[in-house]
Motif scaffolding. Structure first.
Motif, PDB file in Angstrom:
ATOM      1  N   LYS A 196      18.813  -9.815  -8.840  1.00  0.00           N
ATOM      2  CA  LYS A 196      19.443  -9.775 -10.155  1.00  0.00           C
ATOM      3  C   LYS A 196      18.413  -9.610 -11.263  1.00  0.00           C
ATOM      4  CE  LYS A 196      23.549 -12.479  -9.044  1.00  0.00           C
ATOM      5  NZ  LYS A 196      24.285 -13.722  -9.304  1.00  0.00           N
ATOM      6  N   ILE A 197      17.184 -10.090 -10.993  1.00  0.00           N
ATOM      7  CA  ILE A 197      16.127 -10.015 -12.004  1.00  0.00           C
ATOM      8  C   ILE A 197      15.846  -8.569 -12.379  1.00  0.00           C
ATOM      9  CG2 ILE A 197      13.662 -10.455 -12.405  1.00  0.00           C
ATOM     10  CD1 ILE A 197      13.939 -12.904 -10.621  1.00  0.00           C
ATOM     11  N   PHE A 198      15.848  -7.685 -11.374  1.00  0.00           N
ATOM     12  CA  PHE A 198      15.491  -6.289 -11.628  1.00  0.00           C
ATOM     13  C   PHE A 198      16.705  -5.375 -11.749  1.00  0.00           C
ATOM     14  CE2 PHE A 198      11.035  -6.651 -11.362  1.00  0.00           C
ATOM     15  CZ  PHE A 198      10.768  -7.655 -10.442  1.00  0.00           C
ATOM     16  N   TRP A 199      17.765  -5.667 -10.972  1.00  0.00           N
ATOM     17  CA  TRP A 199      18.879  -4.725 -10.922  1.00  0.00           C
ATOM     18  C   TRP A 199      20.054  -5.224 -11.752  1.00  0.00           C
ATOM     19  CZ3 TRP A 199      16.911  -0.540  -9.332  1.00  0.00           C
ATOM     20  CH2 TRP A 199      15.877  -0.588  -8.396  1.00  0.00           C
ATOM     21  N   ASP A 200      19.799  -5.462 -13.042  1.00  0.00           N
ATOM     22  CA  ASP A 200      20.842  -5.947 -13.923  1.00  0.00           C
ATOM     23  C   ASP A 200      21.649  -4.817 -14.533  1.00  0.00           C
ATOM     24  OD1 ASP A 200      18.699  -5.076 -15.336  1.00  0.00           O
ATOM     25  OD2 ASP A 200      18.802  -6.603 -16.891  1.00  0.00           O
ATOM     26  N   ARG A 201      21.319  -3.578 -14.220  1.00  0.00           N
ATOM     27  CA  ARG A 201      22.084  -2.433 -14.720  1.00  0.00           C
ATOM     28  C   ARG A 201      22.316  -1.457 -13.567  1.00  0.00           C
ATOM     29  NH1 ARG A 201      22.167  -2.712 -20.292  1.00  0.00           N
ATOM     30  NH2 ARG A 201      20.593  -4.083 -21.189  1.00  0.00           N
ATOM     31  N   LYS A 202      23.526  -0.924 -13.492  1.00  0.00           N
ATOM     32  CA  LYS A 202      23.923  -0.112 -12.347  1.00  0.00           C
ATOM     33  C   LYS A 202      23.097   1.161 -12.200  1.00  0.00           C
ATOM     34  CE  LYS A 202      28.700  -1.710 -12.204  1.00  0.00           C
ATOM     35  NZ  LYS A 202      30.133  -1.341 -12.319  1.00  0.00           N
ATOM     36  N   GLU A 203      22.559   1.670 -13.318  1.00  0.00           N
ATOM     37  CA  GLU A 203      21.845   2.946 -13.250  1.00  0.00           C
ATOM     38  C   GLU A 203      20.408   2.798 -12.769  1.00  0.00           C
ATOM     39  OE1 GLU A 203      21.365   1.608 -17.603  1.00  0.00           O
ATOM     40  OE2 GLU A 203      22.865   1.483 -15.996  1.00  0.00           O
ATOM     41  N   LYS A 204      19.918   1.565 -12.660  1.00  0.00           N
ATOM     42  CA  LYS A 204      18.507   1.381 -12.317  1.00  0.00           C
ATOM     43  C   LYS A 204      18.107   1.955 -10.953  1.00  0.00           C
ATOM     44  CE  LYS A 204      16.726  -2.106 -15.402  1.00  0.00           C
ATOM     45  NZ  LYS A 204      16.062  -3.402 -15.545  1.00  0.00           N
ATOM     46  N   PRO A 205      18.956   1.920  -9.921  1.00  0.00           N
ATOM     47  CA  PRO A 205      18.561   2.576  -8.665  1.00  0.00           C
ATOM     48  C   PRO A 205      18.257   4.059  -8.840  1.00  0.00           C
ATOM     49  CG  PRO A 205      20.408   1.117  -8.282  1.00  0.00           C
ATOM     50  CD  PRO A 205      20.210   1.164  -9.774  1.00  0.00           C
ATOM     51  N   TYR A 206      18.992   4.723  -9.741  1.00  0.00           N
ATOM     52  CA  TYR A 206      18.758   6.144  -9.988  1.00  0.00           C
ATOM     53  C   TYR A 206      17.449   6.347 -10.749  1.00  0.00           C
ATOM     54  CZ  TYR A 206      23.690   6.228  -8.737  1.00  0.00           C
ATOM     55  OH  TYR A 206      24.887   6.061  -8.074  1.00  0.00           O
ATOM     56  N   ILE A 207      17.155   5.414 -11.666  1.00  0.00           N
ATOM     57  CA  ILE A 207      15.885   5.472 -12.388  1.00  0.00           C
ATOM     58  C   ILE A 207      14.737   5.238 -11.419  1.00  0.00           C
ATOM     59  CG2 ILE A 207      14.511   4.429 -14.237  1.00  0.00           C
ATOM     60  CD1 ILE A 207      16.923   5.988 -15.221  1.00  0.00           C
ATOM     61  N   LEU A 208      14.940   4.329 -10.458  1.00  0.00           N
ATOM     62  CA  LEU A 208      13.920   4.068  -9.437  1.00  0.00           C
ATOM     63  C   LEU A 208      13.613   5.333  -8.650  1.00  0.00           C
ATOM     64  CD1 LEU A 208      12.123   2.188  -7.719  1.00  0.00           C
ATOM     65  CD2 LEU A 208      14.139   1.675  -6.345  1.00  0.00           C
ATOM     66  N   ILE A 209      14.660   6.045  -8.242  1.00  0.00           N
ATOM     67  CA  ILE A 209      14.476   7.297  -7.492  1.00  0.00           C
ATOM     68  C   ILE A 209      13.707   8.309  -8.336  1.00  0.00           C
ATOM     69  CG2 ILE A 209      15.675   9.278  -6.473  1.00  0.00           C
ATOM     70  CD1 ILE A 209      17.948   7.282  -5.717  1.00  0.00           C
ATOM     71  N   LEU A 210      14.073   8.406  -9.615  1.00  0.00           N
ATOM     72  CA  LEU A 210      13.410   9.342 -10.524  1.00  0.00           C
ATOM     73  C   LEU A 210      11.920   9.021 -10.642  1.00  0.00           C
ATOM     74  CD1 LEU A 210      13.644  11.644 -12.641  1.00  0.00           C
ATOM     75  CD2 LEU A 210      14.099   9.864 -14.350  1.00  0.00           C
ATOM     76  N   PHE A 211      11.590   7.749 -10.842  1.00  0.00           N
ATOM     77  CA  PHE A 211      10.196   7.348 -11.000  1.00  0.00           C
ATOM     78  C   PHE A 211       9.403   7.474  -9.697  1.00  0.00           C
ATOM     79  CE2 PHE A 211      10.970   4.310 -14.848  1.00  0.00           C
ATOM     80  CZ  PHE A 211      11.260   5.418 -15.618  1.00  0.00           C
ATOM     81  N   CYS A 212      10.114   7.427  -8.565  1.00  0.00           N
ATOM     82  CA  CYS A 212       9.449   7.534  -7.259  1.00  0.00           C
ATOM     83  C   CYS A 212       9.219   8.977  -6.820  1.00  0.00           C
ATOM     84  CB  CYS A 212      10.255   6.807  -6.183  1.00  0.00           C
ATOM     85  SG  CYS A 212      10.064   5.018  -6.218  1.00  0.00           S
ATOM     86  N   LEU A 213       9.810   9.934  -7.532  1.00  0.00           N
ATOM     87  CA  LEU A 213       9.691  11.335  -7.129  1.00  0.00           C
ATOM     88  C   LEU A 213       8.236  11.812  -7.001  1.00  0.00           C
ATOM     89  CD1 LEU A 213      12.634  13.107  -9.000  1.00  0.00           C
ATOM     90  CD2 LEU A 213      12.426  12.611  -6.555  1.00  0.00           C
ATOM     91  N   PRO A 214       7.341  11.486  -7.959  1.00  0.00           N
ATOM     92  CA  PRO A 214       5.936  11.902  -7.781  1.00  0.00           C
ATOM     93  C   PRO A 214       5.310  11.327  -6.518  1.00  0.00           C
ATOM     94  CG  PRO A 214       6.324  11.224 -10.047  1.00  0.00           C
ATOM     95  CD  PRO A 214       7.544  10.838  -9.272  1.00  0.00           C
ATOM     96  N   PHE A 215       5.636  10.062  -6.215  1.00  0.00           N
ATOM     97  CA  PHE A 215       5.108   9.430  -5.002  1.00  0.00           C
ATOM     98  C   PHE A 215       5.639  10.139  -3.763  1.00  0.00           C
ATOM     99  CE2 PHE A 215       6.086   6.414  -1.543  1.00  0.00           C
ATOM    100  CZ  PHE A 215       4.784   6.145  -1.128  1.00  0.00           C
ATOM    101  N   LEU A 216       6.951  10.402  -3.745  1.00  0.00           N
ATOM    102  CA  LEU A 216       7.558  11.073  -2.590  1.00  0.00           C
ATOM    103  C   LEU A 216       6.977  12.470  -2.413  1.00  0.00           C
ATOM    104  CD1 LEU A 216      11.272   9.992  -3.132  1.00  0.00           C
ATOM    105  CD2 LEU A 216       9.668   9.105  -1.420  1.00  0.00           C
ATOM    106  N   TRP A 217       6.756  13.159  -3.515  1.00  0.00           N
ATOM    107  CA  TRP A 217       6.160  14.498  -3.480  1.00  0.00           C
ATOM    108  C   TRP A 217       4.753  14.431  -2.869  1.00  0.00           C
ATOM    109  CZ3 TRP A 217       2.774  16.312  -7.858  1.00  0.00           C
ATOM    110  CH2 TRP A 217       2.275  17.606  -7.614  1.00  0.00           C
ATOM    111  N   MET A 218       3.948  13.475  -3.322  1.00  0.00           N
ATOM    112  CA  MET A 218       2.589  13.322  -2.781  1.00  0.00           C
ATOM    113  C   MET A 218       2.624  12.953  -1.302  1.00  0.00           C
ATOM    114  SD  MET A 218       0.321  11.455  -5.778  1.00  0.00           S
ATOM    115  CE  MET A 218       1.562  10.318  -6.391  1.00  0.00           C
ATOM    116  N   PHE A 219       3.548  12.035  -0.945  1.00  0.00           N
ATOM    117  CA  PHE A 219       3.628  11.550   0.432  1.00  0.00           C
ATOM    118  C   PHE A 219       4.008  12.678   1.396  1.00  0.00           C
ATOM    119  CE2 PHE A 219       6.154   9.607   3.897  1.00  0.00           C
ATOM    120  CZ  PHE A 219       5.156   8.829   4.471  1.00  0.00           C
ATOM    121  N   PHE A 220       5.063  13.421   1.074  1.00  0.00           N
ATOM    122  CA  PHE A 220       5.510  14.489   1.966  1.00  0.00           C
ATOM    123  C   PHE A 220       4.531  15.671   1.977  1.00  0.00           C
ATOM    124  CE2 PHE A 220       9.666  12.354   1.370  1.00  0.00           C
ATOM    125  CZ  PHE A 220       9.927  12.102   2.715  1.00  0.00           C
TER     126      PHE A 220
END
Length: 201
Positions: free
Chosen positions: A2-26
Motif C-alpha cells: 500500500k505504501i507504493f501502490w496507492d494509485r491504480k496507474e502506478k503499475p503502468y508507470i513502473l513499466i514505463l520507467f523500466c523500459l530502458p532497463f528492459l531494453w538494455m537487458f534484452f
C-alpha cells in the motif's frame, strides 16, 4: 504494498520507467553490446540515472504548472527510479566492467577518483530511497523535507562525476549540466535559510 501502490496507474508507470532497463537487458542477451558490454552498459545506465536525477530536480518547478500538477503524484517514484538506475550503473561497473576483481577495482579507485563522487551521490540517493515511504515521512515529521534536500548534493555529485571522467567527449557532461545547474541555482535560492539571509540584508 500500500505504501507504493496507492494509485491504480502506478503499475503502468513502473513499466514505463523500466523500459530502458528492459531494453538494455534484452539487448545484452541478444549480444548487441559485445565484445565489451560493461563499457557500453555503464554509459547507458549512467545516462538514464542522470535523466531521472534531472526529472527529480525539475519536479518542483514542473509541478507548479497547472496542467502538469498531476506529475506531483510520482515525485517519490521518480526519485526511486533515479536510485534504481544509479544502483544499476554501479552493479554493472562491479560485475561486467571490473568482473568483481578487487585488484581491478582498487586500481580504479586510485586512477579514477570520480568513482568516489559517484558512490557518494548513490549513497545519498540510497538514504533518500529508504526514507521515501509514507511511513518514514510520518516518522521523520519535519525532518523529512530537510533530509530530502540532500538530493541537491547528489545532483552536484552527478555533475562532478560526469565532468571529472571527461577525456575527449564532453557532450554528456554539457547536456546534463545545462539542465541541472539552473535547477540547482533556483532550488538553492528558494531554500528557507537563504530566504532568511536575503531578507535580513
Amino acid at each position: 504494498m500500500k505504501i507504493f501502490w496507492d494509485r491504480k496507474e502506478k503499475p503502468y508507470i513502473l513499466i514505463l520507467f523500466c523500459l530502458p532497463f528492459l531494453w538494455m537487458f534484452f539487448s545484452l542477451l541478444m549480444g548487441q553490446y559485445f565484445p565489451d558490454p560493461g563499457k557500453l552498459l555503464m554509459r547507458l545506465s549512467g545516462i538514464w540515472a542522470s535523466v531521472f536525477v534531472v526529472a527529480v530536480m525539475s519536479m518542483t518547478l514542473v509541478g507548479k504548472i497547472k496542467p502538469l500538477k498531476v506529475i506531483n503524484r510520482y515525485r517519490r517514484f521518480i526519485g526511486l527510479t533515479a536510485f534504481f538506475y544509479g544502483l544499476l550503473h554501479f552493479v554493472i561497473y562491479l560485475v561486467l566492467f571490473a568482473g568483481l576483481s578487487w585488484t581491478w577495482i582498487s586500481s580504479d579507485l586510485v586512477e579514477k577518483p570520480y568513482i568516489y563522487v559517484g558512490v557518494a551521490a548513490l549513497s545519498i540517493m540510497a538514504v533518500l530511497a529508504i526514507t521515501s515511504t509514507k511511513r518514514m515521512m510520518c516518522a521523520l515529521g519535519k525532518k523529512w523535507k530537510p533530509l530530502h534536500r540532500l538530493m541537491y548534493l547528489a545532483a552536484i555529485g552527478v555533475i562532478a562525476h560526469l565532468w571529472w571522467q571527461v577525456k575527449d567527449d564532453i557532450s554528456l557532461a554539457v547536456y546534463f549540466s545545462v539542465f541541472l545547474v539552473p535547477l540547482l541555482i533556483v532550488k538553492i535560492l528558494t531554500l528557507p535559510a537563504y530566504k532568511k539571509l536575503f531578507n535580513k540584508k
